[in-house]
Design a protein around this motif. Structure first.
Motif, PDB file in Angstrom:
ATOM      1  N   LEU A 123      -6.978  12.710   2.222  1.00  0.00           N
ATOM      2  CA  LEU A 123      -6.368  11.913   3.283  1.00  0.00           C
ATOM      3  C   LEU A 123      -5.998  10.537   2.767  1.00  0.00           C
ATOM      4  O   LEU A 123      -6.772   9.897   2.031  1.00  0.00           O
ATOM      5  CB  LEU A 123      -7.337  11.742   4.458  1.00  0.00           C
ATOM      6  N   TRP A 124      -4.827  10.094   3.188  1.00  0.00           N
ATOM      7  CA  TRP A 124      -4.418   8.704   2.985  1.00  0.00           C
ATOM      8  C   TRP A 124      -4.631   7.979   4.317  1.00  0.00           C
ATOM      9  O   TRP A 124      -4.248   8.469   5.374  1.00  0.00           O
ATOM     10  CB  TRP A 124      -2.963   8.618   2.566  1.00  0.00           C
ATOM     11  N   LEU A 125      -5.233   6.795   4.239  1.00  0.00           N
ATOM     12  CA  LEU A 125      -5.576   6.034   5.432  1.00  0.00           C
ATOM     13  C   LEU A 125      -4.987   4.641   5.354  1.00  0.00           C
ATOM     14  O   LEU A 125      -5.155   3.935   4.343  1.00  0.00           O
ATOM     15  CB  LEU A 125      -7.094   5.911   5.585  1.00  0.00           C
ATOM     16  N   GLY A 126      -4.307   4.237   6.424  1.00  0.00           N
ATOM     17  CA  GLY A 126      -3.851   2.861   6.532  1.00  0.00           C
ATOM     18  C   GLY A 126      -4.809   2.079   7.399  1.00  0.00           C
ATOM     19  O   GLY A 126      -5.179   2.529   8.486  1.00  0.00           O
ATOM     20  N   THR A 127      -5.249   0.923   6.949  1.00  0.00           N
ATOM     21  CA  THR A 127      -6.235   0.155   7.691  1.00  0.00           C
ATOM     22  C   THR A 127      -5.642  -1.138   8.237  1.00  0.00           C
ATOM     23  O   THR A 127      -4.552  -1.567   7.840  1.00  0.00           O
ATOM     24  CB  THR A 127      -7.458  -0.189   6.831  1.00  0.00           C
ATOM     25  N   LYS A 128      -6.403  -1.759   9.118  1.00  0.00           N
ATOM     26  CA  LYS A 128      -5.993  -3.024   9.718  1.00  0.00           C
ATOM     27  C   LYS A 128      -6.444  -4.175   8.809  1.00  0.00           C
ATOM     28  O   LYS A 128      -7.579  -4.654   8.889  1.00  0.00           O
ATOM     29  CB  LYS A 128      -6.602  -3.178  11.107  1.00  0.00           C
ATOM     30  N   ASN A 161      -0.960 -11.276  -7.843  1.00  0.00           N
ATOM     31  CA  ASN A 161      -0.499 -11.450  -9.216  1.00  0.00           C
ATOM     32  C   ASN A 161       0.135 -10.193  -9.812  1.00  0.00           C
ATOM     33  O   ASN A 161       0.520 -10.198 -10.975  1.00  0.00           O
ATOM     34  CB  ASN A 161      -1.675 -11.882 -10.095  1.00  0.00           C
ATOM     35  N   ASN A 162       0.202  -9.147  -8.996  1.00  0.00           N
ATOM     36  CA  ASN A 162       0.727  -7.872  -9.516  1.00  0.00           C
ATOM     37  C   ASN A 162       1.846  -7.368  -8.600  1.00  0.00           C
ATOM     38  O   ASN A 162       1.575  -6.867  -7.503  1.00  0.00           O
ATOM     39  CB  ASN A 162      -0.389  -6.840  -9.610  1.00  0.00           C
ATOM     40  N   PRO A 163       3.107  -7.470  -9.007  1.00  0.00           N
ATOM     41  CA  PRO A 163       4.231  -7.015  -8.168  1.00  0.00           C
ATOM     42  C   PRO A 163       4.269  -5.506  -7.988  1.00  0.00           C
ATOM     43  O   PRO A 163       5.030  -5.007  -7.157  1.00  0.00           O
ATOM     44  CB  PRO A 163       5.461  -7.516  -8.929  1.00  0.00           C
ATOM     45  N   ASN A 164       3.455  -4.761  -8.749  1.00  0.00           N
ATOM     46  CA  ASN A 164       3.399  -3.306  -8.617  1.00  0.00           C
ATOM     47  C   ASN A 164       2.209  -2.841  -7.763  1.00  0.00           C
ATOM     48  O   ASN A 164       1.912  -1.658  -7.715  1.00  0.00           O
ATOM     49  CB  ASN A 164       3.323  -2.660  -9.990  1.00  0.00           C
ATOM     50  N   SER A 165       1.536  -3.804  -7.155  1.00  0.00           N
ATOM     51  CA  SER A 165       0.459  -3.436  -6.228  1.00  0.00           C
ATOM     52  C   SER A 165       1.041  -3.269  -4.825  1.00  0.00           C
ATOM     53  O   SER A 165       2.233  -3.523  -4.589  1.00  0.00           O
ATOM     54  CB  SER A 165      -0.622  -4.518  -6.221  1.00  0.00           C
ATOM     55  N   LEU A 166       0.200  -2.869  -3.889  1.00  0.00           N
ATOM     56  CA  LEU A 166       0.608  -2.735  -2.492  1.00  0.00           C
ATOM     57  C   LEU A 166       1.134  -4.075  -1.992  1.00  0.00           C
ATOM     58  O   LEU A 166       0.553  -5.129  -2.284  1.00  0.00           O
ATOM     59  CB  LEU A 166      -0.600  -2.285  -1.661  1.00  0.00           C
ATOM     60  N   SER A 167       2.214  -4.041  -1.227  1.00  0.00           N
ATOM     61  CA  SER A 167       2.868  -5.288  -0.824  1.00  0.00           C
ATOM     62  C   SER A 167       2.127  -6.034   0.278  1.00  0.00           C
ATOM     63  O   SER A 167       2.323  -7.247   0.433  1.00  0.00           O
ATOM     64  CB  SER A 167       4.301  -5.012  -0.361  1.00  0.00           C
ATOM     65  N   ASN A 168       1.280  -5.331   1.051  1.00  0.00           N
ATOM     66  CA  ASN A 168       0.550  -5.979   2.140  1.00  0.00           C
ATOM     67  C   ASN A 168      -0.622  -5.090   2.548  1.00  0.00           C
ATOM     68  O   ASN A 168      -0.529  -3.859   2.457  1.00  0.00           O
ATOM     69  CB  ASN A 168       1.471  -6.228   3.339  1.00  0.00           C
ATOM     70  N   ASP A 169      -1.711  -5.714   2.984  1.00  0.00           N
ATOM     71  CA  ASP A 169      -2.916  -4.936   3.313  1.00  0.00           C
ATOM     72  C   ASP A 169      -2.947  -4.431   4.747  1.00  0.00           C
ATOM     73  O   ASP A 169      -3.877  -3.704   5.125  1.00  0.00           O
ATOM     74  CB  ASP A 169      -4.167  -5.779   3.049  1.00  0.00           C
ATOM     75  N   GLN A 170      -1.983  -4.819   5.561  1.00  0.00           N
ATOM     76  CA  GLN A 170      -1.887  -4.289   6.935  1.00  0.00           C
ATOM     77  C   GLN A 170      -0.974  -3.071   6.878  1.00  0.00           C
ATOM     78  O   GLN A 170       0.247  -3.202   6.772  1.00  0.00           O
ATOM     79  CB  GLN A 170      -1.318  -5.354   7.875  1.00  0.00           C
ATOM     80  N   VAL A 171      -1.581  -1.881   6.946  1.00  0.00           N
ATOM     81  CA  VAL A 171      -0.816  -0.641   6.766  1.00  0.00           C
ATOM     82  C   VAL A 171      -0.640   0.040   8.123  1.00  0.00           C
ATOM     83  O   VAL A 171      -1.602   0.528   8.718  1.00  0.00           O
ATOM     84  CB  VAL A 171      -1.524   0.307   5.772  1.00  0.00           C
ATOM     85  N   TYR A 172       0.589   0.062   8.625  1.00  0.00           N
ATOM     86  CA  TYR A 172       0.886   0.618   9.946  1.00  0.00           C
ATOM     87  C   TYR A 172       1.223   2.107   9.919  1.00  0.00           C
ATOM     88  O   TYR A 172       0.915   2.829  10.872  1.00  0.00           O
ATOM     89  CB  TYR A 172       2.083  -0.112  10.563  1.00  0.00           C
ATOM     90  N   SER A 173       1.905   2.561   8.876  1.00  0.00           N
ATOM     91  CA  SER A 173       2.459   3.916   8.904  1.00  0.00           C
ATOM     92  C   SER A 173       2.433   4.536   7.516  1.00  0.00           C
ATOM     93  O   SER A 173       2.508   3.840   6.497  1.00  0.00           O
ATOM     94  CB  SER A 173       3.893   3.892   9.450  1.00  0.00           C
ATOM     95  N   LEU A 174       2.327   5.873   7.491  1.00  0.00           N
ATOM     96  CA  LEU A 174       2.270   6.631   6.246  1.00  0.00           C
ATOM     97  C   LEU A 174       3.120   7.881   6.373  1.00  0.00           C
ATOM     98  O   LEU A 174       3.223   8.471   7.452  1.00  0.00           O
ATOM     99  CB  LEU A 174       0.826   7.032   5.925  1.00  0.00           C
ATOM    100  N   LEU A 175       3.695   8.304   5.249  1.00  0.00           N
ATOM    101  CA  LEU A 175       4.486   9.535   5.225  1.00  0.00           C
ATOM    102  C   LEU A 175       4.415  10.148   3.837  1.00  0.00           C
ATOM    103  O   LEU A 175       4.654   9.457   2.838  1.00  0.00           O
ATOM    104  CB  LEU A 175       5.948   9.247   5.580  1.00  0.00           C
ATOM    105  N   GLN A 176       4.078  11.425   3.762  1.00  0.00           N
ATOM    106  CA  GLN A 176       4.240  12.175   2.518  1.00  0.00           C
ATOM    107  C   GLN A 176       5.483  13.034   2.680  1.00  0.00           C
ATOM    108  O   GLN A 176       5.540  13.903   3.571  1.00  0.00           O
ATOM    109  CB  GLN A 176       3.029  13.041   2.210  1.00  0.00           C
TER     110      GLN A 176
END
Length: 844
Positions: free
Chosen positions: A460-465, A487-502
C-alpha cells in the motif's frame, strides 16, 4: 535526501503481540455475539465481510407511550398501530399517541388499564382482555367500549374476569382464555359464552383452567395452551386431547406450561413453553424441541418463550423472558439456528429490554416488539439500502478513528481505511476483524492518512497529512517513508499528500500540496511537475486533490483552485515531454468548468469524464471541450462534491457534504439519500470512496463509512395509508361523535373562522421522511406541498361547499395519490340546520 523508516525487530515483535491479542479479543467478542450481529434481511455475513448489529428504535413513556410495560400489539384496518399493557390502550400514528384509559367516573371508558391482549376482529373492532375487569369490545369509529364481565348468576357469561388471551377462528367465533375460568367460546351473533373447563373426573376435559393461548391450524383443529399441557379440541365432540412432557421421550412436549401457539405459512404448529420452543409434526404426532444450550450461541437464548411471528422470509421471531441473555430471537428454519438480540447498556440502538412479551409485523414489513419494562421497539425488516461502519469506543472490534479520509481494497479483498488521528485501519473481510497501525504500534509517519493506493504487489502507498508518503508491506508490517528534502530536487515535492494513483503502466503518481510527483522505483526518486507561468502547457495549480487515468492513457488531475488538467506525454525531438491541457472556470463562458476546486474524477463506461467540484458536478464533452453542469437546484443534495463512482448499471453515485445521490445519466434524474436512510452521516469526505471487486460501493465521511450493493438499493414500493388524526377550531381539539379518522362530512358555522386538520401517513418505515400535500378544493388553486408538516389550517372561508384532500408519500417518495378527503360545508349566517339550536357543528 530520501528518509527511510524501517520498523525494528523489537518493535515488530511488540506490534505483532498487540495485534494477536487484539484479534483474539475480537474473535472472542464475535463468538459471544454469535450471529447476533448479522444484517437484517441479508446473509449472516455480507459480501463485504462486515457484520452489523441491528438498530432498534424505541418508543417509551418519553415519546408518549402511557406505560413501558407492553403486552400486545396490532395494526387496525386504517393502518394505525395499537399497544396495550399496564397503561391502558394506545393508538399510534407514527408521531404521537392517543391513549384510552379507565375513568372510574365514566362507566363507558375502558374497563381496566391492565390489558393483556388486544385483537382486531373481522369487523374491525378491537377486543381487549383485561386483568380483573373482563373483556371489552372497542369500536374505533365511535370510540366507544362495550363491556363483557363474569356474572356468577349467569352461566353464559364470561367465566373469569382475568382474561389472558383472545382468538378469532375462521368461522368468526371468538375464544377467550382466562386465568382460572378455563376457555370461553363466544358467538358474536348470539352474544353468549360457552365454557370449557377442567374436570378432575373427565380425562377428556380441558387439562387446566389457566389458558395462555389459542390457535386454529390449517386442518381446522383448535389448539389450546394451558399452564399444564397442550390441548387439541375436537369441536364436534367437545373433547380435548392432551399433549404433555415426558422425561423419557425426547419427542414429547418440552414442558407442560404452554405459553403461546403459532401456525406458520407452511401450516406448521409452533409451541412456546416454559421449557423452550417446540415444532409439532402432524404426521408423527410428536415434537422437535429447541432449547437453550449455554454451549451453543446459536440456540434459543432463554427457555421461557412467549409470542411468535413470521416474516416474509419465513423466519420466526420469538420473544423470550431473557435476563442476561437476549430476549428476542430470530429462528431460520433453513439453518435451524437462532440469532438472539440483547439489551446492551453501551449501545443505545440495542433492544431496550430482555423481557419480550409480543412480536408483530405490520403491513409495511416493520417488526414491533413489546417489552415488560422497556416500552416498544421497532425494527424495519426490509432490506437495508445502506450499511454503515462507525467507531464505537466501547467495542473491541471497531474503527480506531471516527473520521474517514481514505478507503481502498487490496489484492486479497481486505479493506483499508485511512482515518484522521486513528492511523491506518484494516478490515479483514474473512474474519470480520478490525486492526490498526498508528504511531504507537508501528512505523507509520502520521496518524492522519489522506490517501491510499494499493499496488500490484499487494503493498500500500499512503498519503499522510503533513508527514509525507508511506509505502507499507502488510506481510512484514514495515513502513518506508518518503519525505521532502529541501536540498534534493528529486525528493517528494511536499509532505502533504492528498491523492495517489498507480497507472496502468505501474507508475505511481503523487498529488501533494505543492505539485504532482512521479515516483521512480528503480532509483527511489521523484520527478516533480509544478506550475510554470512561463509555460502555458504546465500544471495549472500546485495543490493536487484528485487523480484519475482515462482509457486513452491520459492522466486527469484535479487541483485546489486551478481547475482540471489533462496530462499527456508527447515526443519532441525524441524526448517525451509532459503536455498539460487546462480546463478552468471562465465567467464569460457558461459551458466552462463550474468551479476550479476539483475534488473527484470519474470516467464512465461510455468514456465520458465526470468532474466533481466544490461548486457542482460537471460532465465533460471531449468533442466540443465543453461542460454540462449539475447543481443543487438540479436535484443534487448539495453542490460540494466529495466522491464519484459508477455502478454496474451505469448509474453515477455522488457523495457530497449533505448526503449521497444516485444520478441516472439517461433520465437525467437524481435520487438523494441521507443519514435517515442509514448513511454514516450526511457529510462525506474527498478521496474516501472505492468500488469493490464484488460491485459494492464504499463512501467515507465524518462518522465512519457507508457501503452498499447498488442493486439492493430499492425503494419502498407501497403507498402509505393516509388518515386524519385531529380536527381543531380556534386551536382547540373538537370532540366528535365519530373518530376524525373516519370523518367523511363536516358542517361548520360561519363563526368557526379558524380551523385546522392534522393528518398522518401510516407507513412506519421511516416517518421522518414521509411527505404531505393538501388542497381545499373550492379555495386552493393547486396542491400545497407541506413537506414534513402534518397540519393544514384555514381562516375566514366563505360560506359554501368545499372538499379537503390530503395525499402523502412514504419514506422513498412513493405517493398515495388517492389519500383521504372530507366534504366540508360552511353555513352562512342564519344557515343553521333544523334542530341545531346551540350547536353549530355536525359530522357524519
Amino acid at each position: 535526501m530520501r528518509i527511510l523508516t524501517m520498523i525494528t525487530s523489537w518493535r515488530e515483535h511488540k506490534m505483532n503481540t498487540l495485534r494477536t491479542t487484539l484479534k483474539q479479543m475480537c474473535m472472542l467478542c464475535l463468538a459471544l455475539w454469535g450471529v447476533g450481529v448479522v444484517l437484517a434481511m441479508a446473509a449472516l455475513v455480507e459480501a463485504s465481510g462486515i457484520a452489523e448489529k441491528l438498530k432498534f428504535e424505541h418508543l417509551t413513556i418519553a415519546q408518549g407511550l402511557p406505560h413501558d410495560v407492553v403486552y400486545s400489539i396490532l395494526q387496525d384496518r386504517q393502518g394505525f398501530m395499537w399497544f396495550s399493557g399496564e397503561g391502558g390502550l394506545a393508538r399510534y400514528d407514527g408521531y404521537s399517541f392517543k391513549v384510552y384509559q379507565h375513568d372510574p367516573l365514566n362507566p363507558d371508558s375502558i374497563a381496566s388499564n391492565n390489558i393483556s391482549q388486544i385483537l382486531k376482529d373481522r369487523e374491525g373492532a378491537i377486543w381487549c382482555s383485561t386483568w380483573g375487569a373482563g373483556v371489552d369490545r372497542f369500536d374505533p369509529q365511535t370510540e366507544t367500549f362495550q363491556h363483557y364481565k363474569h356474572d356468577p348468576a349467569n352461566p353464559n357469561s364470561l367465566s373469569d374476569d382475568r382474561a389472558h388471551v383472545i382468538y378469532q377462528d375462521n368461522s368468526g367465533i371468538l375464544w377467550f382464555g382466562t386465568f382460572a375460568g378455563g376457555l370461553n367460546r363466544f358467538d358474536p351473533a348470539a352474544r353468549i359464552f360457552t365454557r370449557f373447563q377442567h374436570a378432575d373426573d373427565d380425562p377428556h376435559s380441558l387439562s387446566h383452567n389457566r389458558v395462555w393461548s389459542v390457535v386454529e391450524d390449517q386442518a381446522g383443529n383448535l389448539w389450546i395452551g394451558t399452564s399444564d399441557k397442550l390441548n387439541r379440541l375436537d369441536r364436534a365432540t367437545g373433547q380435548f386431547t392432551h399433549y404433555h412432557h415426558d422425561p423419557q421421550n425426547p419427542r414429547s412436549l418440552s414442558h407442560n406450561e404452554t405459553r403461546w401457539l403459532y401456525v406458520d405459512q407452511t401450516g406448521t404448529l409452533w409451541v412456546s413453553t416454559a421449557g423452550g420452543l417446540n415444532r409439532y409434526h402432524a404426521a408423527s404426532d410428536d415434537f422437535t424441541r429447541y432449547a437453550h444450550d449455554p454451549q451453543n450461541p446459536h440456540s434459543l437464548s432463554n427457555n421461557t418463550a412467549f409470542k411468535i411471528c413470521e416474516d416474509q422470509q419465513q423466519r420466526l421471531w420469538i420473544g423470550t423472558k431473557g435476563i442476561d441473555a437476549g430476549g428476542l430471537n430470530m429462528f431460520d428454519p433453513q439453518s435451524q439456528q437462532f440469532v438472539s438480540y440483547a439489551y446492551d447498556p453501551n449501545n443505545p440502538s440495542s433492544i431496550s429490554h430482555n423481557d419480550i412479551r409480543d412480536v408483530f409485523i405490520d403491513r409495511s414489513g416493520v417488526l414491533w416488539i413489546g417489552t415488560r419494562g422497556g416500552g416498544v421497539n421497532k425494527l424495519d425488516l426490509k432490506p437495508k439500502k445502506f450499511h454503515s461502519v462507525t467507531r464505537n469506543p466501547n467495542a473491541p472490534n471497531t474503527l480506531h478513528g471516527a473520521l474517514v479520509f481514505a478507503l481502498a481494497e487490496d489484492v486479497d479483498g481486505n479493506h483499508w481505511i485511512g482515518t484522521d488521528g486513528g492511523g491506518l485501519n484494516k478490515h479483514d473481510v474473512r474474519s470480520g476483524v478490525f486492526s490498526y497501525y498508528d504511531s504507537t504500534n508501528s512505523g507509520i509517519s502520521k496518524d492522519s492518512v489522506l490517501a491510499i493506493q494499493p499496488d500490484s504487489d499487494g503493498r500500500l502507498w499512503l498519503g499522510t497529512k503533513g508527514e509525507g508518503l508511506n509505502h507499507f508491506d502488510p506481510q512484514t508490517e514495515q513502513f518506508v517513508v518518503y519525505k521532502q528534502d529541501p536540498n534534493n530536487p528529486n525528493s517528494l515535492s511536499n509532505d502533504q499528500v492528498y491523492s495517489l494513483l498507480q497507472d496502468r503502466e505501474g507508475r505511481l503518481w503523487v498529488g501533494t500540496d505543492n505539485g504532482l510527483n512521479l515516483f521512480h522505483p528503480e532509483d527511489q526518486t521523484f520527478t516533480r511537475f509544478l506550475p510554470d507561468k512561463q509555460n502555458p502547457n504546465s500544471l495549472s495549480y500546485k495543490a493536487i486533490l484528485s487523480l484519475m487515468q482515462a482509457r486513452d492513457g491520459a492522466i486527469w488531475i484535479g487541483t485546489w483552485g486551478g481547475g482540471v488538467n489533462r496530462l499527456e506525454f508527447t515526443e519532441v525531438s525524441g524526448v517525451r515531454e509532459a503536455q498539460f491541457t487546462v480546463y478552468r472556470r471562465d465567467l464569460n463562458n457558461p459551458n466552462s468548468l463550474s468551479n476550479d476546486e476539483v475534488t473527484a474524477l470519474l470516467e464512465d463506461r461510455n468514456g465520458d469524464v465526470w468532474i466533481g467540484t466544490n461548486g457542482g458536478l460537471n460532465k465533460f464533452d471531449p468533442r466540443t471541450h465543453t461542460f454540462t453542469h449539475y447543481f443543487q437546484a438540479d436535484g443534487l443534495p448539495n453542490s460540494e462534491i466529495a466522491g464519484l463512482l459508477e455502478d454496474h448499471a451505469g448509474m453515477i453515485w455522488i457523495s457530497t457534504i449533505a448526503g449521497l445521490s444516485r444520478f441516472d445519466p439517461a433520465g437525467q434524474t437524481f435520487r438523494n439519500y441521507d443519514v435517515a436512510d442509514g448513511l454514516q452521516s450526511n457529510q462525506f469526505k474527498d478521496n474516501a470512496y472505492f468500488r469493490s471487486r464484488s460491485g459494492q460501493l464504499f463512501f467515507g465521511g465524518v462518522n465512519g463509512y457507508s457501503y452498499f450493493d447498488p442493486a439492493q438499493v430499492q425503494d419502498n414500493p407501497v403507498p402509505p395509508p393516509v388518515a386524519l388524526t385531529s380536527f381543531k377550531v380556534f386551536e382547540q381539539p373538537v370532540v366528535l361523535p365519530l373518530s376524525v379518522s373516519y370523518l367523511q362530512h363536516l358542517k361548520l358555522s360561519y363563526r368557526d373562522k379558524f380551523f385546522a386538520f392534522e393528518f398522518a401517513a401510516l407507513d412506519y418505515t421511516n416517518t421522518e421522511k414521509n411527505r404531505y400535500a393538501y388542497k381545499m378544493e373550492g379555495f386552493d388553486h393547486d396542491w400545497i406541498a407541506a413537506g414534513q408538516r402534518r397540519y393544514a389550517s384555514y381562516t375566514n372561508l366563505d360560506a359554501g361547499q368545499y372538499i379537503f384532500r390530503v395525499i402523502a408519500s412514504n419514506n422513498d417518495g412513493v405517493w398515495n395519490k388517492d389519500g383521504v378527503a372530507v366534504n366540508l360545508t360552511i353555513l352562512p349566517p342564519g344557515g343553521k340546520p333544523r334542530g341545531s339550536e346551540g350547536c353549530w357543528r355536525f359530522w357524519s
